[in-house]
Design a protein around this motif. Structure first.
Motif, mmCIF file in Angstrom:
data_model
loop_
_atom_site.group_PDB
_atom_site.id
_atom_site.type_symbol
_atom_site.label_atom_id
_atom_site.label_comp_id
_atom_site.label_asym_id
_atom_site.label_seq_id
_atom_site.Cartn_x
_atom_site.Cartn_y
_atom_site.Cartn_z
ATOM 1 N N ARG A 181 0.828 -1.209 0.000
ATOM 2 C CA ARG A 181 0.000 0.000 0.000
ATOM 3 C C ARG A 181 0.858 1.252 0.000
ATOM 4 N NH1 ARG A 181 -0.075 2.519 4.718
ATOM 5 N NH2 ARG A 181 -1.567 3.978 3.830
ATOM 6 N N MET A 182 2.070 1.179 0.554
ATOM 7 C CA MET A 182 2.977 2.327 0.512
ATOM 8 C C MET A 182 3.735 2.410 -0.799
ATOM 9 S SD MET A 182 4.581 2.422 4.322
ATOM 10 C CE MET A 182 5.217 0.753 4.158
ATOM 11 N N GLN A 183 4.315 1.285 -1.225
ATOM 12 C CA GLN A 183 5.117 1.279 -2.438
ATOM 13 C C GLN A 183 4.284 1.657 -3.659
ATOM 14 O OE1 GLN A 183 8.509 0.680 -2.365
ATOM 15 N NE2 GLN A 183 8.570 1.330 -4.496
ATOM 16 N N GLY A 184 2.995 1.386 -3.615
ATOM 17 C CA GLY A 184 2.129 1.735 -4.727
ATOM 18 C C GLY A 184 1.726 3.193 -4.770
ATOM 19 N N ASN A 185 2.085 3.951 -3.764
ATOM 20 C CA ASN A 185 1.684 5.357 -3.698
ATOM 21 C C ASN A 185 2.772 6.243 -4.308
ATOM 22 O OD1 ASN A 185 0.949 7.993 -2.936
ATOM 23 N ND2 ASN A 185 -0.062 7.253 -1.082
ATOM 24 N N PRO A 186 2.477 6.964 -5.367
ATOM 25 C CA PRO A 186 3.510 7.753 -6.039
ATOM 26 C C PRO A 186 3.855 9.066 -5.347
ATOM 27 C CG PRO A 186 1.415 8.039 -7.162
ATOM 28 C CD PRO A 186 1.187 7.012 -6.085
ATOM 29 N N ASP A 187 3.109 9.448 -4.322
ATOM 30 C CA ASP A 187 3.266 10.789 -3.757
ATOM 31 C C ASP A 187 3.733 10.847 -2.308
ATOM 32 O OD1 ASP A 187 2.214 11.902 -6.160
ATOM 33 O OD2 ASP A 187 0.201 11.374 -5.477
ATOM 34 N N SER A 188 3.811 9.720 -1.612
ATOM 35 C CA SER A 188 4.082 9.827 -0.171
ATOM 36 C C SER A 188 5.037 8.757 0.328
ATOM 37 C CB SER A 188 2.761 9.768 0.605
ATOM 38 O OG SER A 188 2.098 8.546 0.365
ATOM 39 N N GLN A 189 6.153 8.604 -0.367
ATOM 40 C CA GLN A 189 7.272 7.819 0.156
ATOM 41 C C GLN A 189 8.452 8.776 0.210
ATOM 42 O OE1 GLN A 189 7.673 3.683 -1.474
ATOM 43 N NE2 GLN A 189 6.334 4.517 -3.044
ATOM 44 N N TYR A 190 8.804 9.182 1.415
ATOM 45 C CA TYR A 190 9.675 10.342 1.527
ATOM 46 C C TYR A 190 11.095 9.992 1.965
ATOM 47 C CZ TYR A 190 5.217 12.865 1.579
ATOM 48 O OH TYR A 190 3.973 13.359 1.275
ATOM 49 N N TYR A 191 12.036 10.781 1.456
ATOM 50 C CA TYR A 191 13.355 10.903 2.045
ATOM 51 C C TYR A 191 13.490 12.335 2.537
ATOM 52 C CZ TYR A 191 14.573 12.836 -2.604
ATOM 53 O OH TYR A 191 14.616 13.561 -3.761
ATOM 54 N N LEU A 192 14.530 12.601 3.272
ATOM 55 C CA LEU A 192 14.734 13.921 3.868
ATOM 56 C C LEU A 192 15.855 14.630 3.113
ATOM 57 C CD1 LEU A 192 13.631 15.563 6.292
ATOM 58 C CD2 LEU A 192 15.524 14.647 7.650
ATOM 59 N N GLN A 201 10.675 8.195 -6.384
ATOM 60 C CA GLN A 201 9.963 7.619 -7.507
ATOM 61 C C GLN A 201 9.532 6.212 -7.103
ATOM 62 O OE1 GLN A 201 11.898 7.925 -11.326
ATOM 63 N NE2 GLN A 201 10.596 6.352 -12.250
ATOM 64 N N HIS A 202 8.242 5.952 -7.106
ATOM 65 C CA HIS A 202 7.732 4.743 -6.461
ATOM 66 C C HIS A 202 7.871 3.489 -7.308
ATOM 67 C CE1 HIS A 202 4.402 5.325 -9.133
ATOM 68 N NE2 HIS A 202 3.725 4.314 -8.636
ATOM 69 N N ASP A 203 8.003 3.637 -8.630
ATOM 70 C CA ASP A 203 8.025 2.466 -9.511
ATOM 71 C C ASP A 203 9.401 2.257 -10.141
ATOM 72 O OD1 ASP A 203 8.015 4.677 -11.142
ATOM 73 O OD2 ASP A 203 6.327 4.026 -12.395
ATOM 74 N N LYS A 204 10.429 2.583 -9.403
ATOM 75 C CA LYS A 204 11.798 2.472 -9.905
ATOM 76 C C LYS A 204 12.665 1.706 -8.925
ATOM 77 C CE LYS A 204 15.864 5.279 -11.053
ATOM 78 N NZ LYS A 204 16.407 6.660 -11.166
ATOM 79 N N ALA A 205 13.523 0.830 -9.459
ATOM 80 C CA ALA A 205 14.533 0.155 -8.645
ATOM 81 C C ALA A 205 15.825 0.965 -8.713
ATOM 82 C CB ALA A 205 14.769 -1.255 -9.158
ATOM 83 N N PHE A 206 16.482 1.103 -7.576
ATOM 84 C CA PHE A 206 17.729 1.860 -7.477
ATOM 85 C C PHE A 206 18.893 0.894 -7.264
ATOM 86 C CE2 PHE A 206 14.227 4.454 -6.124
ATOM 87 C CZ PHE A 206 14.470 5.687 -6.696
ATOM 88 N N THR A 207 20.037 1.238 -7.811
ATOM 89 C CA THR A 207 21.230 0.414 -7.631
ATOM 90 C C THR A 207 21.999 0.894 -6.413
ATOM 91 O OG1 THR A 207 21.405 0.028 -10.012
ATOM 92 C CG2 THR A 207 23.363 -0.408 -8.694
ATOM 93 N N VAL A 208 22.327 -0.046 -5.514
ATOM 94 C CA VAL A 208 23.089 0.291 -4.309
ATOM 95 C C VAL A 208 24.331 -0.591 -4.237
ATOM 96 C CG1 VAL A 208 21.041 1.037 -3.036
ATOM 97 C CG2 VAL A 208 21.789 -1.347 -2.871
ATOM 98 N N LYS A 259 3.626 -1.548 -11.159
ATOM 99 C CA LYS A 259 3.192 -0.984 -12.441
ATOM 100 C C LYS A 259 1.806 -1.495 -12.825
ATOM 101 C CE LYS A 259 7.801 0.014 -14.228
ATOM 102 N NZ LYS A 259 8.856 -0.266 -15.234
ATOM 103 N N GLU A 260 1.550 -2.774 -12.585
ATOM 104 C CA GLU A 260 0.213 -3.319 -12.852
ATOM 105 C C GLU A 260 -0.832 -2.674 -11.942
ATOM 106 O OE1 GLU A 260 0.373 -7.536 -12.485
ATOM 107 O OE2 GLU A 260 1.864 -7.788 -14.082
ATOM 108 N N TYR A 261 -0.450 -2.504 -10.666
ATOM 109 C CA TYR A 261 -1.353 -1.855 -9.710
ATOM 110 C C TYR A 261 -1.682 -0.430 -10.154
ATOM 111 C CZ TYR A 261 -2.405 1.108 -5.698
ATOM 112 O OH TYR A 261 -2.948 2.041 -4.880
ATOM 113 N N SER A 262 -0.665 0.310 -10.625
ATOM 114 C CA SER A 262 -0.873 1.698 -11.040
ATOM 115 C C SER A 262 -1.881 1.777 -12.186
ATOM 116 C CB SER A 262 0.457 2.327 -11.458
ATOM 117 O OG SER A 262 1.351 2.384 -10.362
#
Length: 372
Positions: A181-192, A201-208, A259-262
């Motif tokens: 329910r959080m990962q699917g939300n494009p507007d409220s996953q925050y960093y500082l 960006q909610h539908d993107k994988a980042f390289t670490v 992406k399917e959920y969106s």
């Protein structure tokens, strides 16, 4: 009711509830197991007793999550541990009942938006009543807060970059629903960033990159985490980012699901979207996983700190993270009952009980590493 029974688990029949119950039993702390289904609570108590190898001092009480129904029960205890998620859907009456009954509140949420919401509504009033309001008292995201406090001991650090790297990820049904329910939300996953919330960006994988692995890993914002919420009110910290790497295959699968959920959720109300993520979560995790294993389920939380003239890295090794969630809940309850609470109001476990004290305890119990 037994006046010495000062701890209550709400949602005790679930995966995490049983782990919390087992950890309380290990500490000889009597407690209530509370939930909405008598048969499920009795089955959960039987499982905990099998794991514990002896009877446990747990009293079963059936109750809905309505504040009025919970209040007479909460008035009998000092500490409530809420493990019933998704928390944004189910948790509000429980926090309200704790406030009215003068109970310390702990929960095991991973939901950043829930953490922000209860901070804004209840943080000040809990502090005024000398009560602790401690969400995410769990592997995610208390472990990162512990690692961060070690890094912040280096004077001049003002930025934190945190990665949770997880081997053999083992999410429960409730956890899967919460994070979807959080990962699917494009507007409220925050960093500082510079003291303000910015959305991932909610539908993107980042390289670490983690220092003990030879290959880079894929990671997700996974709801944003709670460390940015705790450190937003900390004058030492201007920037804080948290990413979670739990296997490239799983990360890629989650991105496809989002992406399917969106696409499916276009035009839906908030309630309809949450129902959809619950349904997807049920499909992804069809049964309760087994208890995690210290030799199989390893994780490292890498916290990198940076300032104008200084850097610092701490790698917090941790095993059996779900079991550790039960342990930190039980340890927190025990410290509250023993009068070892260091801070009230809205706090992380690291601030409420002391990061060195907790790390030392869990190192002695065989769960975590210590700072060098």
């Amino acid at each position: 009711m037994n006046n010495n029974r000062n701890v209550l688990i709400y949602g005790a029949s679930g995966y995490t509830g049983k782990l919390v119950a087992e950890s309380l039993a290990k500490r000889n702390i009597p407690f209530y197991m509370v939930g909405r289904n008598q048969a499920k609570l009795e089955a959960a108590r039987n499982i905990v007793e099998q794991r514990h190898g002896a009877p446990i001092d747990a009293k079963i009480v059936v109750s809905s999550n309505a504040t009025a129904e919970l209040l007479p029960l909460f008035e009998q205890v000092d500490v409530v541990i809420n493990v019933s998620g998704p928390f944004m859907q189910l948790g509000w009456p429980i926090v309200e009942a704790c406030l009215q009954a003068n109970c310390h509140y702990l929960d095991t949420t991973g939901e950043q938006d829930w953490t922000i919401a209860i901070q804004e509504k209840y943080g000040q009033v809990f502090a005024e009543k000398n009560l602790l309001l401690c969400p995410a008292n769990s592997y995610m995201w208390a472990a990162g807060a512990l690692a961060s406090e070690v890094v912040l001991e280096t004077e001049g650090i003002d930025s934190l970059d945190i990665v949770y790297q997880v081997d053999n990820a083992l999410p429960s049904q409730a956890s899967t629903k919460s994070f979807l329910r959080m990962q699917g939300n494009p507007d409220s996953q925050y960093y500082l960033e510079q003291g303000e919330y910015k959305a991932w960006q909610h539908d993107k994988a980042f390289t670490v990159v983690v220092p003990y692995r030879s290959q880079p890993l894929l990671a997700l914002s996974w709801g944003g985490a709670c460390e940015p919420v705790w450190f937003k009110m900390d004058d030492r910290v201007r920037n804080c980012r948290v990413l979670t790497a739990f296997g490239d295959e799983i990360v890629n699968h989650v991105i496809n699901v989002i992406k399917e959920y969106s696409e499916k959720s276009q035009g839906m109300t908030v309630e309809q979207k949450e129902q959809l993520t619950n349904e997807i979560g049920d499909d992804m995790t069809t049964s309760e996983p087994p208890k995690d294993d210290r030799d199989l389920h390893h994780t490292v939380i890498v916290c990198r700190g940076q300032g104008r003239q200084v850097t610092k890295t701490f790698e917090l090794s941790l095993c059996a993270p779900y079991t550790w969630t039960g342990e930190i809940c039980a340890e927190s309850a025990q410290r509250i009952l023993n009068g070892q609470l260091k801070a009230v109001g809205f706090q992380s476990a690291a601030k409420a009980f002391g990061h060195h004290e907790l790390l030392q305890t869990f190192h002695e119990l065989g769960f975590t590493s210590l700072p060098h």
